[in-house]
Structure formats: structure tokens, C-alpha cells
Write an enzyme that holds these catalytic residues in place. Structure first.
Site, mmCIF file in Angstrom:
data_model
loop_
_atom_site.group_PDB
_atom_site.id
_atom_site.type_symbol
_atom_site.label_atom_id
_atom_site.label_comp_id
_atom_site.label_asym_id
_atom_site.label_seq_id
_atom_site.Cartn_x
_atom_site.Cartn_y
_atom_site.Cartn_z
ATOM 1 N N ALA A 199 -3.708 -6.746 9.383
ATOM 2 C CA ALA A 199 -3.552 -6.818 7.923
ATOM 3 C C ALA A 199 -4.786 -7.568 7.429
ATOM 4 O O ALA A 199 -4.759 -8.754 7.189
ATOM 5 C CB ALA A 199 -2.261 -7.551 7.570
ATOM 6 N N ALA A 200 -5.879 -6.840 7.295
ATOM 7 C CA ALA A 200 -7.195 -7.467 7.443
ATOM 8 C C ALA A 200 -7.914 -7.880 6.162
ATOM 9 O O ALA A 200 -8.811 -8.718 6.215
ATOM 10 C CB ALA A 200 -8.107 -6.535 8.237
ATOM 11 N N ALA A 201 -7.593 -7.262 5.022
ATOM 12 C CA ALA A 201 -8.412 -7.529 3.824
ATOM 13 C C ALA A 201 -8.125 -8.920 3.258
ATOM 14 O O ALA A 201 -6.993 -9.380 3.331
ATOM 15 C CB ALA A 201 -8.101 -6.476 2.760
ATOM 16 N N GLY A 259 -10.957 -9.735 4.799
ATOM 17 C CA GLY A 259 -11.764 -9.631 6.010
ATOM 18 C C GLY A 259 -12.280 -10.932 6.591
ATOM 19 O O GLY A 259 -12.984 -10.917 7.596
ATOM 20 N N CYS A 319 0.147 -17.804 5.308
ATOM 21 C CA CYS A 319 -0.197 -18.956 4.458
ATOM 22 C C CYS A 319 1.081 -19.432 3.766
ATOM 23 O O CYS A 319 1.071 -19.765 2.588
ATOM 24 C CB CYS A 319 -1.325 -18.645 3.491
ATOM 25 S SG CYS A 319 -1.021 -17.256 2.409
HETATM 26 N N1 SAM Z 1 -6.594 -11.641 7.162
HETATM 27 C C1 SAM Z 1 -7.096 -11.506 5.809
HETATM 28 C C2 SAM Z 1 -8.321 -12.378 5.685
HETATM 29 O O1 SAM Z 1 -8.459 -13.349 6.424
HETATM 30 O O2 SAM Z 1 -9.175 -12.072 4.832
HETATM 31 C C3 SAM Z 1 -6.033 -11.824 4.786
HETATM 32 C C4 SAM Z 1 -4.833 -10.937 4.956
HETATM 33 S S1 SAM Z 1 -3.641 -11.075 3.663
HETATM 34 C C5 SAM Z 1 -2.775 -12.484 4.118
HETATM 35 C C6 SAM Z 1 -2.512 -9.819 4.109
HETATM 36 C C7 SAM Z 1 -3.039 -8.411 3.882
HETATM 37 O O3 SAM Z 1 -2.111 -7.506 4.448
HETATM 38 C C8 SAM Z 1 -3.185 -8.001 2.427
HETATM 39 O O4 SAM Z 1 -4.492 -7.526 2.206
HETATM 40 C C9 SAM Z 1 -2.180 -6.858 2.256
HETATM 41 O O5 SAM Z 1 -2.608 -5.854 1.363
HETATM 42 C C10 SAM Z 1 -2.082 -6.333 3.662
HETATM 43 N N2 SAM Z 1 -0.822 -5.653 4.022
HETATM 44 C C11 SAM Z 1 0.412 -5.896 3.555
HETATM 45 N N3 SAM Z 1 1.312 -5.126 4.173
HETATM 46 C C12 SAM Z 1 0.627 -4.369 5.066
HETATM 47 C C13 SAM Z 1 1.002 -3.362 6.003
HETATM 48 N N4 SAM Z 1 2.274 -2.996 6.149
HETATM 49 N N5 SAM Z 1 0.039 -2.802 6.765
HETATM 50 C C14 SAM Z 1 -1.255 -3.163 6.610
HETATM 51 N N6 SAM Z 1 -1.664 -4.097 5.731
HETATM 52 C C15 SAM Z 1 -0.737 -4.696 4.964
#
Ligand code: SAM
Length: 306
Positions: free
Chosen positions: A123-125, A127, A242
Site C-alpha cells: 500500500a505504497a503511495a 512512496g 499511523c
Molecule cells: N507507505 C506509504 C508511504 O510511506 O508513503 C503510505 C501508505 S498510506 C498509509 C496507505 C495507502 O494504501 C494509501 O495510499 C491508500 O490509497 C492505499 N490503499 C488503501 N487500501 C488499499 C488496498 N486495498 N490496496 C492497495 N492500496 C490500498
């Protein structure tokens, strides 16, 4: 301490006020006091492009004072500079730094990443942790990033490009639907969560209700179970949020452990001992306490045993 006392201090959602009081008792009031209006800017030196010594010299040259931390040589805190000022610096536009909260730098440090290993950031964005994992391996891992949200996916891709991450496969999809054929030696699941550790009280009060948190925990549990299926035997999973709520943290890890085939690896004391922490109900996991410097955060390490 009463709920009204906590609620009077700031617009903390009533659900969170009650949950903190129930979980942490008298400590809840101190925790609430740790949600400041602003934290100092912190950044991670992007070692794919530069190194900490050069960055310190560049900041000094730009007249920006910085402080270092004992647990991570690539982390710098800027006690006086604002984010806006940092964003105008050429070293920012060149991707030589990544603005990141200190707590968010912790999960990637729980891996020991070696050349050639296959790593999934589930769940990378936007990034930050993907880039950090690439940097920690000297750009030597084979990285797959997954993100469901199309706008955040585009931001993820441009951040990876700006920060010089190569050998990356980017998948825009729900990570729960990733093909079970995939296998990774390391998976980071930085799960979507309530953000209960990162409230910024100068903003609007957050929506936070029992039903919503229950839905989140269902998604988190599905994601962590999927992560375990995608992990090679002997591979490591870091689960992070978080949030400082037990239901999104220890309870999700417990659900994963109850499925069998994995074990909890304690977060090393050498790292956790240098961070402000909260009590945890599952020994070996880490919950970072919100303070003037740190956001509330949770991390746990699991190893797939078979
Ligand atoms: N790891 C990222 C960083 O350090 O920049 C922050 C991640 S943020 C906590 C969680 C992300 O998971 C969000 O961008 C969200 O859109 C995405 N997300 C939520 N549900 C998801 C799913 N079922 N599959 C993939 N991504 C998902």
C-alpha cells in the site's frame, strides 16, 4: 481524568478520546497532549542520490540549521525551517531529500534488505517507505509497489522517478486482489488506517467513528492475511500503521498469528529503546507515542515459517 477534560483540550474526536482513555487509563491525557499543532520538519537523506555528509554541508550552505538523531544517520530534523522553504531548495527538486515524519522512517529499518531480494510495498503511495527501502539496499532490491488509488498511484510513480528508484514494478490495484502466484522475500504493509497517531489539531476535527474503524480493521486483516500468502517461506513482513489503536494494531497482528504459519519477531530493543513508546498488548510489537517530535505509529515484524 474525564473524557470532557481530554475533549476540552482540543478537537480530538470523541471516539478517540474514549478509546485512548479505555486503553491507556491515566496516560491518555498525556497522549492527547502529544498531538501538537506542528512538528518540526524532518527529512530523510536520499542515499540513492547523495549522502548524509553532503546533505549536511548543503543545508549549512543554505543557512538551514539541522539536528541529527542517534537511531538513523539519514534522518535530519530542521527545528527552524518551514516545509515551504525546504521545497524551494534545489536539493528538494533534485530528489536528494524526502520529507518524511520520523516515525514513518521506522518500519523500513525493521528489514535487513540484501541485493537481489524481491520486496513488495503493498500500500505504497506516496512512496516514502518504498524509496527508503530502495535506498537502504543501495538500489539493489527488486521492488514491486502496489497502490489502489489512481491519483495517489500517479504521485507514487512520479516520486519514485524523482528520487531515482530503479528496478521497480508498479501495480495499480487493490492489494487484496494481487495474484497468489507472486512470491516476495519481504513485504511492507503500511496499511490504510484511522490516522489516530497523526492528528494535526490545527486542521478540521477528523471523522472517527466505531463503524469506520471496524471497517478499517476488516481491510487491514484481509491485507495482512494476503501479505502472508504472498510471502516466501522464511520471508519477513512488516505491518505498520499511523494509528495507536489496539484494534488496528495488535489485534490485526493477533489475527494474522492465529492463522498459523508465521511467528512474531520482536522489534529490536536497540531501535525501540531510542524511541518514545506506548505500552503494547502484544510483546515485541512497537507503538510510538505521539510527542512534539514523533507521530503516533505502530510496527510489528512477522516471519512466515512455512
Ligand atoms: N507507505 C506509504 C508511504 O510511506 O508513503 C503510505 C501508505 S498510506 C498509509 C496507505 C495507502 O494504501 C494509501 O495510499 C491508500 O490509497 C492505499 N490503499 C488503501 N487500501 C488499499 C488496498 N486495498 N490496496 C492497495 N492500496 C490500498
Amino acid at each position: 481524568m474525564t473524557d470532557s477534560h481530554l475533549a476540552a483540550a482540543a478537537p480530538i474526536p470523541p471516539y478517540l478520546t474514549a478509546a485512548l482513555a479505555q486503553r491507556f487509563g491515566p496516560l491518555a491525557e498525556e497522549i492527547a497532549g502529544g498531538y501538537p499543532e506542528r512538528r518540526p520538519v524532518s527529512l530523510r537523506v536520499n542515499t540513492l542520490k547523495t549522502d548524509a555528509a553532503s546533505m549536511k554541508a548543503a543545508l549549512t550552505e543554505a543557512g538551514i540549521r539541522f539536528e541529527t538523531l542517534p537511531w538513523y544517520a539519514d534522518a535530519l530534523v530542521l527545528p527552524e525551517a518551514g516545509e515551504g522553504e525546504v521545497r524551494t531548495l534545489p536539493l528538494y527538486s533534485a530528489g536528494e531529500i524526502y520529507l518524511q515524519s520520523l516515525s514513518a522512517m521506522v518500519p523500513a529499518l525493521l528489514f535487513d534488505l540484501k541485493r537481489g531480494e524481491s520486496v513488495l510495498d503493498m500500500a505504497a503511495a506516496p512512496g516514502g517507505k518504498s524509496i527508503q527501502m530502495a535506498a537502504l539496499s543501495g538500489g539493489q532490491i527488486s521492488l514491486t509497489v502496489c497502490e489502489r488509488d489512481p491519483i495517489r498511484f500517479d504521485r507514487l510513480k512520479s516520486n519514485l522517478a524523482l528520487q531515482g528508484v530503479r528496478n521497480v514494478t508498479a501495480l495499480r490495484q487493490d492489494a487484496r486482489e494481487l495474484d497468489d502466484f507472486f512470491r516476495f522475500s519481504h513485504i511492507l504493509l503500511d496499511a490504510p488506517c484511522s490516522g489516530s497517531g497523526t492528528l494535526l489539531l490545527s486542521g478540521k476535527p477528523r471523522r472517527m467513528e466505531a463503524d469506520w474503524v471496524r471497517r478499517l480493521t476488516r481491510t487491514q486483516t484481509a491485507l495482512i492475511r494476503k501479505a502472508l500468502r504472498l510471502l516466501s517461506p522464511g520471508g519477513d513482513l512488516v505491518y505498520a500503521t499511523c494509528s495507536i489503536l489496539e484494534e488496528e494494531n495488535e489485534n490485526v497482528v493477533r489475527a494474522a498469528l492465529s492463522g498459523g504459519g508465521c511467528e512474531l519477531l520482536p522489534v529490536p530493543e536497540a531501535l525501540s529503546g531510542q524511541l518514545p513508546t506506548l505500552p503494547v498488548s502484544l510483546e515485541g510489537t512497537l507503538c510510538i507515542r505521539p510527542t512534539a517530535l514523533y507521530e503516533g505509529f505502530f510496527a510489528a515484524r512477522l516471519r512466515k515459517t512455512k
